[in-house]
Design a protein around this motif. Structure first.
Motif, PDB file in Angstrom:
ATOM      1  N   ALA A  53     -35.042  80.767  96.041  1.00 25.91           N
ATOM      2  CA  ALA A  53     -35.530  79.391  96.044  1.00 25.91           C
ATOM      3  C   ALA A  53     -36.643  79.230  95.018  1.00 25.91           C
ATOM      4  N   TYR A  54     -36.594  78.135  94.266  1.00 25.60           N
ATOM      5  CA  TYR A  54     -37.603  77.836  93.252  1.00 25.60           C
ATOM      6  C   TYR A  54     -38.051  76.386  93.393  1.00 25.60           C
ATOM      7  N   THR A  55     -39.349  76.162  93.186  1.00 27.09           N
ATOM      8  CA  THR A  55     -39.871  74.799  93.193  1.00 27.09           C
ATOM      9  C   THR A  55     -39.473  74.090  91.906  1.00 27.09           C
ATOM     10  N   LEU A  56     -39.074  72.840  92.026  1.00 21.84           N
ATOM     11  CA  LEU A  56     -38.796  72.041  90.836  1.00 21.84           C
ATOM     12  C   LEU A  56     -40.117  71.653  90.176  1.00 21.84           C
ATOM     13  N   SER A  57     -40.217  71.892  88.880  1.00 22.35           N
ATOM     14  CA  SER A  57     -41.411  71.468  88.145  1.00 22.35           C
ATOM     15  C   SER A  57     -41.204  70.103  87.508  1.00 22.35           C
ATOM     16  N   SER A  58     -40.013  69.540  87.643  1.00 23.12           N
ATOM     17  CA  SER A  58     -39.741  68.188  87.156  1.00 23.12           C
ATOM     18  C   SER A  58     -40.201  67.180  88.192  1.00 23.12           C
ATOM     19  N   SER A  59     -40.401  65.956  87.752  1.00 25.96           N
ATOM     20  CA  SER A  59     -40.784  64.880  88.667  1.00 25.96           C
ATOM     21  C   SER A  59     -39.553  64.025  88.959  1.00 25.96           C
ATOM     22  N   PRO A  60     -39.586  63.214  90.025  1.00 25.73           N
ATOM     23  CA  PRO A  60     -38.433  62.372  90.348  1.00 25.73           C
ATOM     24  C   PRO A  60     -38.061  61.393  89.237  1.00 25.73           C
ATOM     25  N   GLN A  61     -38.993  61.083  88.335  1.00 21.19           N
ATOM     26  CA  GLN A  61     -38.701  60.143  87.249  1.00 21.19           C
ATOM     27  C   GLN A  61     -37.923  60.801  86.101  1.00 21.19           C
ATOM     28  N   ARG A 125     -47.570  64.440  88.151  1.00 23.61           N
ATOM     29  CA  ARG A 125     -46.858  63.485  87.297  1.00 23.61           C
ATOM     30  C   ARG A 125     -46.255  62.350  88.112  1.00 23.61           C
ATOM     31  N   ASP A 126     -45.717  62.684  89.271  1.00 24.63           N
ATOM     32  CA  ASP A 126     -45.120  61.662  90.128  1.00 24.63           C
ATOM     33  C   ASP A 126     -46.181  60.701  90.651  1.00 24.63           C
ATOM     34  N   GLU A 127     -47.321  61.241  91.038  1.00 25.60           N
ATOM     35  CA  GLU A 127     -48.386  60.395  91.570  1.00 25.60           C
ATOM     36  C   GLU A 127     -48.908  59.445  90.493  1.00 25.60           C
ATOM     37  N   LEU A 128     -49.058  59.943  89.276  1.00 27.62           N
ATOM     38  CA  LEU A 128     -49.557  59.095  88.191  1.00 27.62           C
ATOM     39  C   LEU A 128     -48.525  58.052  87.770  1.00 27.62           C
ATOM     40  N   ALA A 129     -47.238  58.374  87.920  1.00 32.37           N
ATOM     41  CA  ALA A 129     -46.205  57.385  87.616  1.00 32.37           C
ATOM     42  C   ALA A 129     -46.283  56.212  88.586  1.00 32.37           C
ATOM     43  N   ARG A 130     -46.690  56.504  89.824  1.00 34.66           N
ATOM     44  CA  ARG A 130     -46.788  55.445  90.839  1.00 34.66           C
ATOM     45  C   ARG A 130     -48.177  54.817  90.887  1.00 34.66           C
ATOM     46  N   ALA A 160     -54.995  60.997  79.034  1.00 33.77           N
ATOM     47  CA  ALA A 160     -54.406  59.661  79.139  1.00 33.77           C
ATOM     48  C   ALA A 160     -54.749  58.954  80.445  1.00 33.77           C
ATOM     49  N   HIS A 161     -55.256  59.703  81.431  1.00 26.56           N
ATOM     50  CA  HIS A 161     -55.556  59.117  82.745  1.00 26.56           C
ATOM     51  C   HIS A 161     -56.992  59.492  83.131  1.00 26.56           C
ATOM     52  N   PRO A 162     -57.955  58.597  82.947  1.00 27.60           N
ATOM     53  CA  PRO A 162     -59.363  58.901  83.226  1.00 27.60           C
ATOM     54  C   PRO A 162     -59.633  59.310  84.666  1.00 27.60           C
ATOM     55  N   GLY A 163     -58.750  58.936  85.589  1.00 28.42           N
ATOM     56  CA  GLY A 163     -58.964  59.317  86.981  1.00 28.42           C
ATOM     57  C   GLY A 163     -58.663  60.767  87.274  1.00 28.42           C
ATOM     58  N   VAL A 164     -57.998  61.451  86.326  1.00 30.36           N
ATOM     59  CA  VAL A 164     -57.643  62.865  86.504  1.00 30.36           C
ATOM     60  C   VAL A 164     -58.713  63.744  85.879  1.00 30.36           C
ATOM     61  N   ARG A 165     -59.277  64.610  86.673  1.00 26.71           N
ATOM     62  CA  ARG A 165     -60.215  65.609  86.154  1.00 26.71           C
ATOM     63  C   ARG A 165     -59.680  66.981  86.509  1.00 26.71           C
TER      64      ARG A 165
END
Length: 329
Positions: A53-61, A125-130, A160-165
């Motif tokens: 089993a491997y975690t997907l590193s892609s986002s739903p988008q 990435r998914d959270e920032l897309a939403r 690109a996203h000032p809210g991300v540190r």
């Protein structure tokens, strides 16, 4: 879970020992996925079908699935050596509850180490897309800058996203690097001074996770605010005295296998040379379902229904014996 055949459409070396592969479905479309979920890949090695089993590193988008794998372990090494663009591979999934959709919060703190960054990268990435203005802290630990997966992409996303540190904690780094060594309570307090008001999402090697959990308890983080991806943790060695064991009987063959108190059914089977389907080995994916009779203790019941539990269904990778047990799979 869905079973499907994937075709590899891309392969990229992320670091000296980590590679990403991109996949599409050979027929139809890929199933819906939540950021942070896993898939099981099946491959054949020396005539034996093995899975992991491997975690997907892609986002739903993303239009394709991506897995990012460190070259450690038999299956992972085989994929590094053999899996190329154009190849097909059987997969099952997605599965798993470690994601910001199932465990939402307004201000997450993502903590990862090594290849534990893969679900965090997908979730970020998914959270920032939403929520493009989301307030997110991301602290990743690695041996050196050469071992940081997605380093450039993470820096660009934070720009690109000032809210991300984000911060990189490196064991080996120049003196000019601000965070050298291993993650410590003092680092956590400085990098996330509002820690106690955040929900923490944690993934990485077992020693890292154990150490960080202890730090978070020490700092006073409520247990309900900690979410862990435990899939892939090694099995603890059972504590026994000489002569202590039970009998594990395989219903189909009648073969009897010794099983130690505290040892999982899967470990006992594999120790006796038996082969059983097992992917995540942490009670998440459900691939090692089996039916038991006898005195057992389940460490995970994920994917099991109340009817399964009543009929003795268990996950062999996360089930131990408390007496003699019979097993069918």
């Amino acid at each position: 879970m869905t079973s499907l055949t994937l075709r590899c459409i891309g392969r990229l070396a992320e670091t000296h020992d980590v590679t990403s592969w991109q996949f599409v479905a050979t027929e139809g479309t890929l199933p819906p996925v939540l950021a942070g979920q896993c898939v099981t890949l099946h491959t054949e090695i020396d005539g034996q079908t093995l899975c992991r089993a491997y975690t997907l590193s892609s986002s739903p988008q993303d239009p394709c699935w991506q897995v990012t794998i460190k070259d450690v372990g038999r299956v992972s090494h085989h994929l590094h050596q053999r899996l190329q663009v154009g190849d097909e591979i059987r997969a099952e999934g997605p599965f798993g509850d470690f994601n910001l959709t199932a465990l939402p919060c307004e201000r997450p703190l993502l903590l990862s180490a090594g290849s534990g960054i893969t679900p965090m990268w997908a979730m970020l990435r998914d959270e920032l897309a939403r929520r493009p203005d989301a307030d997110i802290r991301f602290i990743h630990s690695a041996r050196s800058s050469e071992d940081v997966i997605f380093a450039d992409e993470l820096a660009a996303l934070a720009e690109a996203h000032p809210g991300v540190r984000h911060a990189l904690v490196l064991e080996q780094a120049p003196e000019t690097h601000p965070w050298v060594g291993r993650l410590s309570p003092d680092m956590l307090k400085e990098l996330a001074p509002d820690l106690l008001s955040r929900h923490v999402y944690l993934c990485g090697p077992a020693p890292y996770m154990a150490a960080v959990c202890a730090m978070l308890v020490e700092l006073g983080l409520p247990a309900a605010q900690l979410h862990q991806e435990s899939f892939g943790l090694p099995e603890a060695a059972p504590v026994v005295t000489a002569g202590d064991y039970f009998w594990l009987t395989l219903k189909k063959s009648g073969k009897k296998v010794k099983i130690l108190p505290g040892q999982t059914l899967l470990a006992a089977l594999e120790g006796a040379g038996e082969t059983m389907m097992a992917a995540c080995r942490a009670g998440v994916c459900g691939s090692c379902r089996c039916t038991t009779q006898g005195d057992i203790e389940r460490q995970s019941v994920m994917t099991l229904s109340p009817q399964d539990l009543e009929s003795g269904v268990a996950l062999a990778c996360s089930c131990t014996a408390r007496g003699d047990v019979s097993l069918d799979y």
